[in-house]
Enzyme design. Structure first.
Site, PDB file in Angstrom:
ATOM      1  N   GLN A 140      48.826  34.523  54.025  1.00 21.93           N
ATOM      2  CA  GLN A 140      49.029  35.639  53.590  1.00 21.93           C
ATOM      3  C   GLN A 140      47.796  36.482  54.069  1.00 21.93           C
ATOM      4  O   GLN A 140      47.946  37.660  54.026  1.00 21.93           O
ATOM      5  CB  GLN A 140      49.197  35.436  52.245  1.00 21.93           C
ATOM      6  CG  GLN A 140      49.463  36.921  51.355  1.00 21.93           C
ATOM      7  CD  GLN A 140      49.158  36.569  49.748  1.00 21.93           C
ATOM      8  OE1 GLN A 140      48.837  35.231  49.444  1.00 21.93           O
ATOM      9  NE2 GLN A 140      49.423  37.562  49.038  1.00 21.93           N
ATOM     10  N   TYR A 177      49.749  22.929  53.472  1.00 24.61           N
ATOM     11  CA  TYR A 177      49.148  24.320  53.285  1.00 24.61           C
ATOM     12  C   TYR A 177      49.309  25.022  54.671  1.00 24.61           C
ATOM     13  O   TYR A 177      48.576  24.828  55.590  1.00 24.61           O
ATOM     14  CB  TYR A 177      47.998  24.576  52.590  1.00 24.61           C
ATOM     15  CG  TYR A 177      47.795  23.985  51.189  1.00 24.61           C
ATOM     16  CD1 TYR A 177      49.112  23.570  50.291  1.00 24.61           C
ATOM     17  CD2 TYR A 177      46.716  24.195  50.384  1.00 24.61           C
ATOM     18  CE1 TYR A 177      48.946  23.200  49.018  1.00 24.61           C
ATOM     19  CE2 TYR A 177      46.592  23.748  49.270  1.00 24.61           C
ATOM     20  CZ  TYR A 177      47.825  23.467  48.501  1.00 24.61           C
ATOM     21  OH  TYR A 177      47.833  22.893  47.243  1.00 24.61           O
ATOM     22  N   SER A 183      46.899  26.802  39.983  1.00 23.89           N
ATOM     23  CA  SER A 183      47.814  27.906  39.318  1.00 23.89           C
ATOM     24  C   SER A 183      47.493  28.254  38.178  1.00 23.89           C
ATOM     25  O   SER A 183      48.359  28.705  36.969  1.00 23.89           O
ATOM     26  CB  SER A 183      49.250  27.994  39.495  1.00 23.89           C
ATOM     27  OG  SER A 183      49.641  28.046  41.036  1.00 23.89           O
ATOM     28  N   LEU A 211      46.916  31.322  36.649  1.00 22.59           N
ATOM     29  CA  LEU A 211      47.249  32.318  36.750  1.00 22.59           C
ATOM     30  C   LEU A 211      48.717  32.528  37.010  1.00 22.59           C
ATOM     31  O   LEU A 211      49.413  33.467  36.976  1.00 22.59           O
ATOM     32  CB  LEU A 211      46.613  33.516  37.267  1.00 22.59           C
ATOM     33  CG  LEU A 211      45.263  33.887  37.068  1.00 22.59           C
ATOM     34  CD1 LEU A 211      44.679  35.073  37.836  1.00 22.59           C
ATOM     35  CD2 LEU A 211      45.229  34.469  35.592  1.00 22.59           C
TER      36      LEU A 211
HETATM   37  P1  NDP Z   1      46.726  31.484  40.460  1.00 18.86           P
HETATM   38  O1  NDP Z   1      47.479  31.119  39.676  1.00 18.86           O
HETATM   39  O2  NDP Z   1      45.377  31.700  40.097  1.00 18.86           O
HETATM   40  O3  NDP Z   1      47.139  32.689  41.711  1.00 18.86           O
HETATM   41  C1  NDP Z   1      46.309  33.297  42.506  1.00 18.86           C
HETATM   42  C2  NDP Z   1      47.039  34.675  42.930  1.00 18.86           C
HETATM   43  O4  NDP Z   1      47.083  35.406  41.960  1.00 18.86           O
HETATM   44  C3  NDP Z   1      45.934  35.154  44.094  1.00 18.86           C
HETATM   45  O5  NDP Z   1      46.294  34.789  45.295  1.00 18.86           O
HETATM   46  C4  NDP Z   1      46.617  36.541  43.845  1.00 18.86           C
HETATM   47  O6  NDP Z   1      47.773  36.677  44.429  1.00 18.86           O
HETATM   48  C5  NDP Z   1      46.823  36.626  42.150  1.00 18.86           C
HETATM   49  N1  NDP Z   1      45.515  37.074  41.645  1.00 18.86           N
HETATM   50  C6  NDP Z   1      44.546  36.266  41.361  1.00 18.86           C
HETATM   51  N2  NDP Z   1      43.365  37.093  40.715  1.00 18.86           N
HETATM   52  C7  NDP Z   1      44.010  38.143  40.677  1.00 18.86           C
HETATM   53  C8  NDP Z   1      43.345  39.120  39.850  1.00 18.86           C
HETATM   54  N3  NDP Z   1      42.226  39.264  39.384  1.00 18.86           N
HETATM   55  N4  NDP Z   1      44.213  40.557  39.888  1.00 18.86           N
HETATM   56  C9  NDP Z   1      45.185  40.386  40.343  1.00 18.86           C
HETATM   57  N5  NDP Z   1      45.904  39.434  41.184  1.00 18.86           N
HETATM   58  C10 NDP Z   1      45.124  38.321  41.083  1.00 18.86           C
HETATM   59  O7  NDP Z   1      46.292  30.387  41.475  1.00 18.86           O
HETATM   60  P2  NDP Z   1      47.078  29.474  42.915  1.00 18.86           P
HETATM   61  O8  NDP Z   1      48.682  29.553  42.468  1.00 18.86           O
HETATM   62  O9  NDP Z   1      46.726  30.373  44.140  1.00 18.86           O
HETATM   63  O10 NDP Z   1      46.732  28.137  42.934  1.00 18.86           O
HETATM   64  C11 NDP Z   1      45.455  28.179  43.029  1.00 18.86           C
HETATM   65  C12 NDP Z   1      45.042  26.729  43.826  1.00 18.86           C
HETATM   66  O11 NDP Z   1      45.652  25.630  43.259  1.00 18.86           O
HETATM   67  C13 NDP Z   1      45.606  26.633  45.233  1.00 18.86           C
HETATM   68  O12 NDP Z   1      44.962  27.330  46.150  1.00 18.86           O
HETATM   69  C14 NDP Z   1      45.559  25.346  45.555  1.00 18.86           C
HETATM   70  O13 NDP Z   1      44.409  24.771  46.066  1.00 18.86           O
HETATM   71  C15 NDP Z   1      46.010  24.556  44.317  1.00 18.86           C
HETATM   72  N6  NDP Z   1      47.433  24.558  44.085  1.00 18.86           N
HETATM   73  C16 NDP Z   1      47.875  22.921  43.841  1.00 18.86           C
HETATM   74  C17 NDP Z   1      49.269  22.751  43.824  1.00 18.86           C
HETATM   75  C18 NDP Z   1      49.623  21.382  43.741  1.00 18.86           C
HETATM   76  O14 NDP Z   1      50.588  21.036  43.827  1.00 18.86           O
HETATM   77  N7  NDP Z   1      48.670  20.547  43.798  1.00 18.86           N
HETATM   78  C19 NDP Z   1      50.342  23.606  43.774  1.00 18.86           C
HETATM   79  C20 NDP Z   1      49.877  25.163  44.056  1.00 18.86           C
HETATM   80  C21 NDP Z   1      48.461  25.391  43.954  1.00 18.86           C
HETATM   81  P3  NDP Z   1      48.467  37.950  45.078  1.00 18.86           P
HETATM   82  O15 NDP Z   1      48.102  37.912  46.483  1.00 18.86           O
HETATM   83  O16 NDP Z   1      49.944  37.870  44.811  1.00 18.86           O
HETATM   84  O17 NDP Z   1      47.866  39.170  44.505  1.00 18.86           O
END
Ligand code: NDP
Length: 330
Positions: free
Chosen positions: A27, A54, A212, A214
């Site tokens: 992204q 990833y 995740s 958020l």
């Molecule tokens: P979140 O649920 O926190 O989502 C992050 C996303 O939310 C950002 O990329 C952005 O998305 C949006 N965001 C974050 N902060 C803000 C803000 N302050 N204001 C507005 N939008 C915001 O976490 P992730 O889903 O990214 O998960 C975090 C990590 O967990 C991953 O990177 C990975 O390392 C791990 N993970 C592990 C998994 C597993 O199966 N073990 C599965 C999934 C994640 P946008 O670009 O849409 O604005």
């Protein structure tokens, strides 16, 4: 920054960490990825999370380049990989996935090369593998530790029963068992952290690196009144995530919580994140961000925790109306 032992291990992990799912190699551009990691590291974050799947390996390549370029002391940060899904795609041989010995060993070697490091601090079994005996997985992880290729091993989205089976096998053969688990945990997904693992936290111990926090951005409130462009839910191929994330029941809760966050004098993202850290069983919460402004906002999470008094937590529970019930107390 606050630091916490990873479960019963001696490893001190920052309570907030940073991950690259959907962002690095996909992204966002590599310059933004570098800016994000730099902000994270400069603010005391010491754990960077990654996985073979990833961006089909590209996320680890991007992170590896950044680690090399920055030249941070290797003993100042923790880096992970996860294996199970392989690199994805239609042409994936059946021998290139799962938690069998062959794939775990090869995936570890490949992650080391992509990340340009000599060892992985944390190596996760990304999902349970119903087709591989847990015994084979435990032996393989133990051997990788003995070989110095990984330091700690753990699981992601395993059931409590599967985690305990791994511990029993480790005990039987005097092997090193799993240290940590990576479950989803946020205001909308609570069961594993609040009920299912509750005994394991008390008995063998379990570090958690929650994902995740958020709910992929839903808990920022950005989807409350429509569907903004330029978010991860627009990425092609992620229709499944969009469908599951934007359920009306979720959005209704987030709309009410957004109003409450304003009453409290904070923002919805910070309310969602600080609520996760109130759970003492969370060793570290992995943040995701596609923009530096998001990460900069999220780093203020520790300022909000004092606002979450017992009364406020109760009010949040009333709004959420999804507190999981431990069957032992029914
Ligand atoms: P979140 O649920 O926190 O989502 C992050 C996303 O939310 C950002 O990329 C952005 O998305 C949006 N965001 C974050 N902060 C803000 C803000 N302050 N204001 C507005 N939008 C915001 O976490 P992730 O889903 O990214 O998960 C975090 C990590 O967990 C991953 O990177 C990975 O390392 C791990 N993970 C592990 C998994 C597993 O199966 N073990 C599965 C999934 C994640 P946008 O670009 O849409 O604005």
């Amino acid at each position: 920054m606050e630091y916490k032992n990873l479960g019963k291990s001696g490893l001190k992990v920052s309570r907030i960490s940073f991950g690259s799912w959907l962002t690095f190699g996909k992204q966002i551009g590599d310059t933004t990825a570098e800016d994000l990691m730099t902000i994270a590291y400069d603010n005391g974050i010491n754990f960077f999370d990654n996985a073979e799947i990833y961006a089909r390996g590209q996320s680890e390549i991007v992170m590896g380049e950044i680690l090399k370029k920055k030249g941070w002391r290797r003993d100042s940060y923790i880096v992970s990989s996860k294996a199970f899904f392989g690199l994805g795609g239609k042409d994936l041989p059946i021998t290139a996935k799962g938690l069998n010995r062959k794939h775990l060993v090869e995936a570890c070697e490949q992650a080391l090369q992509r990340l340009q490091v000599d060892y992985l601090d944390l190596y996760f079994c990304h999902r349970p593998d119903k087709e591989t005996p847990i015994e084979e997985t435990v032996w393989t992880m133990h051997n990788l530790i003995q070989q110095g290729k990984i330091l700690y091993w753990g699981t992601s989205e395993w059931s409590a029963q599967e985690i305990m089976e791994a511990h029993m096998i480790a005990k039987q053969y005097n092997l090193i068992g799993p240290t940590m688990e990576q479950p989803q945990y946020n205001m909308l997904h609570r069961d594993k952290m609040e009920v299912e693992y509750s005994q394991i936290f008390k008995t063998v111990g379990l570090g958690t690196t929650i994902w995740s926090p958020l709910a992929s951005g839903v808990l920022t409130g950005k989807y409350n009144d429509g569907f903004p462009k330029d978010t991860r839910l627009n990425i092609e191929g992620l229709e499944w995530l969009k469908d599951t994330s934007l359920a009306e029941a979720h959005l209704e809760r987030v709309r009410n919580l957004t109003s409450f966050s304003q009453e409290l004098g904070t923002t919805m993202p910070l309310l969602g994140l600080s609520w996760c850290l109130k759970n003492d069983n969370v060793s570290t919460m992995i943040l995701g961000a596609s923009k530096t402004s998001q990460l900069e906002e999220n780093l203020k999470v520790f300022d909000v925790i004092p606002l979450l008094t017992d009364e406020v937590m109760e009010k949040i529970d009333t709004i959420l109306n999804n507190k999981p019930v431990d069957p032992a107390f029914l």
